[in-house]
Design a protein around this motif. Structure first.
Motif, short mmCIF file in Angstrom:
data_model
loop_
_atom_site.label_atom_id
_atom_site.label_comp_id
_atom_site.label_asym_id
_atom_site.label_seq_id
_atom_site.Cartn_x
_atom_site.Cartn_y
_atom_site.Cartn_z
N SER A 185 21.60 24.05 4.90
CA SER A 185 22.96 24.05 5.41
C SER A 185 23.24 23.44 6.76
O SER A 185 24.25 23.19 7.22
N LYS A 186 22.13 23.25 7.48
CA LYS A 186 22.09 22.71 8.59
C LYS A 186 22.40 21.03 8.69
O LYS A 186 22.00 20.62 7.64
N LYS A 187 23.16 20.52 9.44
CA LYS A 187 23.46 19.16 9.42
C LYS A 187 22.29 18.44 9.93
O LYS A 187 21.62 18.70 11.13
N VAL A 188 21.85 17.26 9.47
CA VAL A 188 20.72 16.43 9.90
C VAL A 188 21.30 15.49 11.02
O VAL A 188 22.18 14.93 10.85
N LYS A 189 20.51 15.57 12.23
CA LYS A 189 20.86 14.70 13.16
C LYS A 189 19.89 13.40 13.22
O LYS A 189 20.27 12.34 13.61
N ALA A 190 18.67 13.66 12.75
CA ALA A 190 17.62 12.42 12.67
C ALA A 190 16.64 12.66 11.74
O ALA A 190 16.26 13.76 11.65
N ILE A 191 16.10 11.56 11.52
CA ILE A 191 14.72 11.49 10.45
C ILE A 191 13.85 10.74 11.08
O ILE A 191 14.15 9.33 11.65
N ASP A 192 12.47 11.09 11.24
CA ASP A 192 11.51 10.25 11.84
C ASP A 192 10.25 10.20 10.84
O ASP A 192 9.55 11.04 10.76
N ILE A 193 9.98 9.04 10.41
CA ILE A 193 8.62 8.90 9.42
C ILE A 193 7.43 8.84 10.50
O ILE A 193 7.44 8.01 11.55
N ASP A 194 6.15 9.54 10.21
CA ASP A 194 5.19 9.53 10.83
C ASP A 194 5.30 10.01 12.24
O ASP A 194 5.11 9.22 13.01
N VAL A 206 0.90 -1.13 -0.04
CA VAL A 206 -0.07 0.16 0.06
C VAL A 206 0.89 1.14 0.01
O VAL A 206 1.46 1.59 1.21
N PRO A 207 0.92 2.09 -1.00
CA PRO A 207 1.77 3.20 -1.03
C PRO A 207 0.98 4.26 -0.07
O PRO A 207 -0.21 4.22 -0.02
N MET A 208 1.81 5.22 0.42
CA MET A 208 1.46 6.21 1.12
C MET A 208 2.38 7.54 1.07
O MET A 208 3.48 7.24 0.86
N PRO A 209 1.68 8.60 1.26
CA PRO A 209 2.45 9.69 1.25
C PRO A 209 3.62 9.53 2.50
O PRO A 209 3.29 9.01 3.50
N VAL A 210 4.69 10.08 2.47
CA VAL A 210 5.66 10.31 3.54
C VAL A 210 5.79 11.41 4.15
O VAL A 210 6.03 12.45 3.89
N VAL A 211 5.28 11.35 5.40
CA VAL A 211 5.26 12.66 6.34
C VAL A 211 6.44 12.07 7.32
O VAL A 211 6.30 11.12 8.02
N PHE A 212 7.32 13.02 7.48
CA PHE A 212 8.50 12.86 8.23
C PHE A 212 9.09 14.02 9.07
O PHE A 212 8.93 15.12 8.40
N LYS A 213 9.45 13.87 10.10
CA LYS A 213 10.28 15.07 10.89
C LYS A 213 11.76 14.88 10.66
O LYS A 213 12.35 14.01 10.84
N VAL A 214 12.38 16.19 10.40
CA VAL A 214 13.69 16.12 10.07
C VAL A 214 14.16 16.93 11.54
O VAL A 214 13.63 17.92 12.04
N VAL A 215 15.30 16.32 12.26
CA VAL A 215 15.88 16.97 13.35
C VAL A 215 17.29 17.25 13.06
O VAL A 215 17.95 16.49 12.63
N TYR A 216 17.65 18.66 13.22
CA TYR A 216 18.98 19.06 12.88
C TYR A 216 19.79 19.18 13.93
O TYR A 216 19.24 18.82 15.26
N GLU A 217 21.11 19.22 13.94
CA GLU A 217 22.11 19.06 14.97
C GLU A 217 22.08 20.39 16.16
O GLU A 217 22.17 20.13 17.23
N ASP A 218 21.29 21.25 15.71
CA ASP A 218 20.92 22.54 16.53
C ASP A 218 19.72 22.31 17.30
O ASP A 218 19.16 23.21 17.87
N ASP A 219 18.92 21.01 17.21
CA ASP A 219 17.90 20.72 17.55
C ASP A 219 16.78 21.24 17.27
O ASP A 219 15.69 21.43 17.77
#
Length: 641
Positions: A615-624, A577-590
């Protein structure tokens, strides 16, 4: 003609690849699902077409109860209105008390192992006599009963586009004790509570999709019946209290002056008022104008698809006013015996009924009936227009949930009259969906609702025994019916509202569907078309994957490549089942932000690289991040540097 060398090399390389296994794209997941082309009866926009028609059946019924023998005897006249574009030579009717026989299809197809909600008595069934059917000329007395269906033959056809016929008959049946969790008898210290449903022969639906809808009544599949006006009377010993669908037409004949005064008070009160207090239950000198003989309770119900009633000698009876958005009023009522009384139990029933109906009226469509009655019954939970049977032992959150669910059914399928026998998800699933929001709204969230937590059902989505929402209720494994008809479609609608479309677009489309199909007979295709046109979104992939298919959702994030001014995030779709991808990006500066990829990223393949410009560095990706998706494998839903 000369072919450029570079083009020739491209063609040759393509031919070479054909010798290998072809990699299929995902277009099939997005193609049209089922036949959804419009016609003059049902528009492609999901509304009734310019020539939509619907037949109708009006009923005049007189019933008498022999409480000593446990038998109901009745006589009825049905006026059938043929609004279809064709003549009808016969009328199909349901005789559903025939389910309670040893050789009924329902009995013979009920598994014997373990307990089954739809098991019931087998010593009942209808006795039909003195049948007479007439269009204009001579009467016909010919009919043929097959299991739970009765074919009534006519000596001349009912004319198309407005012709009428009358069918009169007498009927009789033994009232079942165990009524397949739909009706029956509850023995209490204050007397037997009788819950009466499927108690009269009624017309099958004749529509533009299947003609006569005559699926037998097996048990799990519920009902598909025509709308009409009801005028019905119930005669029984004077010391019984009767409640039923519709409005009591002769209150002065059956209620004492004291009860009439209390009724007036209750109908103007937002707080619950006793009509019969616990210490008055069974005291006919307080409640009844007559102290001997029999009483006839007369009810009327307009534009309804069914009626039900209940009676007992020992009812406690309370009521309160229902405030509707238009300024109209209705009355919430509850009847129960002393064994169900208490502030943690049925003492709050009327409060629950009132809150439920006021919420749905405000949010979706105004409640159309004058009364709403909750009956403490042998039935775990079953709905009829204006009347619900809920289990007498329910209390606390359980009583709220069953009351809210059964009265929510007044919207699906009582107002929006879908075919429950085939498409249980169009009433049970839709109702479970609206129950979620009603529960959140009730008394500032007194009771929690977990319906929006899609991950709660993941254990079932992983099961090899799971079945599709599209499975007919009488076909689904008993262990699966709660998922196929209730929770999975409700989860899907919550996803559609909260994750895919957003509340405003969803609500506009869903309310449009309800308004257009109120007191009509929609099909699944009408719902799909209405939601797509109302929201402006092609949702074929969603209907195919979640409602018709049996696959699962399984998104993931596999890697993040960090560049000086950007990052490339690789997402995968491992599910069917395909789904849109809603995700949260957390940068190194929080700092954080929410991003959304449209579902179309999965049309070509099951992997997608997303360019995140920052230009910010990515610390974490969280889907849904809201945890709405019932993703069957969440181990790869997050990436941490």
């Amino acid at each position: 003609m000369r072919i450029p060398k570079i083009l020739l090399l491209f063609c040759l390389s393509g031919l070479t690849s054909f010798a290998q296994e072809v990699l299929q794209n995902n277009q099939y997941k997005f193609d049209d699902v089922m036949y959804r082309r419009g016609n003059v009866y049902r528009s492609a926009s999901g509304v009734p077409g310019p020539e939509y028609w619907q037949n109708r059946a009006d009923y005049n019924i007189e019933a008498e109860i022999d409480d000593k023998a446990g038998i109901l005897k009745g006589k009825m006249v049905m006026t059938y209105h043929n609004n279809s574009p064709e003549e009808l030579n016969y009328i199909w009717m349901y005789v559903e008390q025939n389910r309670f026989t040893e050789d009924s299809r329902g009995t013979l197809t009920t598994p014997i192992a373990g307990t089954n909600r739809y098991a019931g008595d087998t010593d009942g069934g209808f006795k039909i006599s003195d049948l007479s059917a007439k269009v204009k000329g001579d009467n016909s007395s010919k009919y043929l009963i097959t299991d739970t269906r009765m074919q009534v033959f006519l000596k001349e056809p009912i004319p198309a586009k407005g012709g009428t016929a009358t069918v009169s008959l007498n009927f009789e049946f033994k009232i079942p004790v165990e009524g397949m969790d739909r009706m029956g008898q509850l023995k209490t210290k204050e007397g037997i509570v009788y819950s009466m449903a499927q108690w009269y022969p009624r017309a099958c639906v004749f529509d533009d999709v299947a003609g006569w809808n005559t699926e037998p009544y097996l048990g799990a599949g519920e009902f598909y019946v025509e709308y009409g006006d009801f005028d019905y009377k119930v005669t029984l010993p004077y010391d019984y209290i009767v409640v039923g669908s519709g409005e009591l037409a002769n209150p002065k004949d059956v209620l004492s002056k004291e009860l009439l005064n209390r009724w007036d008070k209750a109908s103007q009160s937002d707080k619950t008022v006793y009509l019969i207090a616990p210490n008055e239950a069974g005291n006919t000198k307080i409640t009844r104008p007559s102290q001997s003989g029999k009483s006839t309770w007369h009810f009327k119900m307009k534009n309804s698809r069914d009626i039900a009633f209940a009676f007992c000698k020992g009812f406690i009876w309370d009521a309160a006013r229902i405030n509707l958005p238009s300024g109209k009023k209705a009355v919430a009522q509850s009847v129960y015996t002393k064994e169900s009384d208490g502030n943690l139990a049925w003492g709050r029933s009327t409060e629950y009924v009132k809150a439920s109906i006021e919420h749905y009226s405000s949010k979706w469509f105004e409640y159309p009936y004058p009364n709403a009655v909750n009956v403490a019954s042998n039935v775990g939970g079953m709905e009829y227009p204006g009347v619900s049977f809920c289990h007498a032992s329910s209390h606390g959150q359980d009583l709220w949930e069953v009351t809210d669910h059964e009265f929510g059914h007044n919207w699906f399928p009582m107002i929006v009259g879908s075919n429950e026998r085939r498409y249980a998800w169009m009433d049970e699933g839709f109702n479970t969906f609206i129950n979620h929001y009603s529960t959140l709204a009730f008394n500032n969230g007194e009771y929690p609702s977990d319906a929006a937590k899609g991950r709660n059902g993941v254990f079932w989505f992983r099961s090899k025994y799971r079945e599709s929402i599209n499975t007919y209720p009488d076909v689904a494994r008993p262990m699966n019916l709660g998922y196929t008809a209730y929770s999975k479609p409700a989860t899907g609608l919550i996803l559609l509202r909260e994750y895919i479309l957003g509340a405003e677009r969803f609500d506009n489309a869903f309310k449009g569907y309800i308004n257009e199909w109120a007191f009509k007979h929609p099909q699944p295709s009408d719902f799909y078309n209405a939601m797509e046109n109302g929201s402006g979104e092609n949702l074929n992939w969603f209907w195919r994957g979640w409602f018709i298919g049996n696959g699962n959702i399984d998104l993931g994030v596999t890697k993040v490549i960090q560049n000086p001014d950007s990052a490339i995030i690789t997402f995968v779709n491992k599910g069917e089942v395909p789904m849109p991808v809603v995700f949260k990006v957390v940068y190194e500066d929080d700092t954080k932000e929410i991003k959304t990829l449209p579902v179309e990223v999965w049309q070509r393949a099951n992997e997608w690289d997303y360019l995140l410009k920052s230009s910010k560095k990515v610390k974490a990706i969280d889907i849904d991040p809201l945890r709405l998706l019932p993703d069957i494998d969440t181990n790869d839903n997050s990436w941490i540097k």
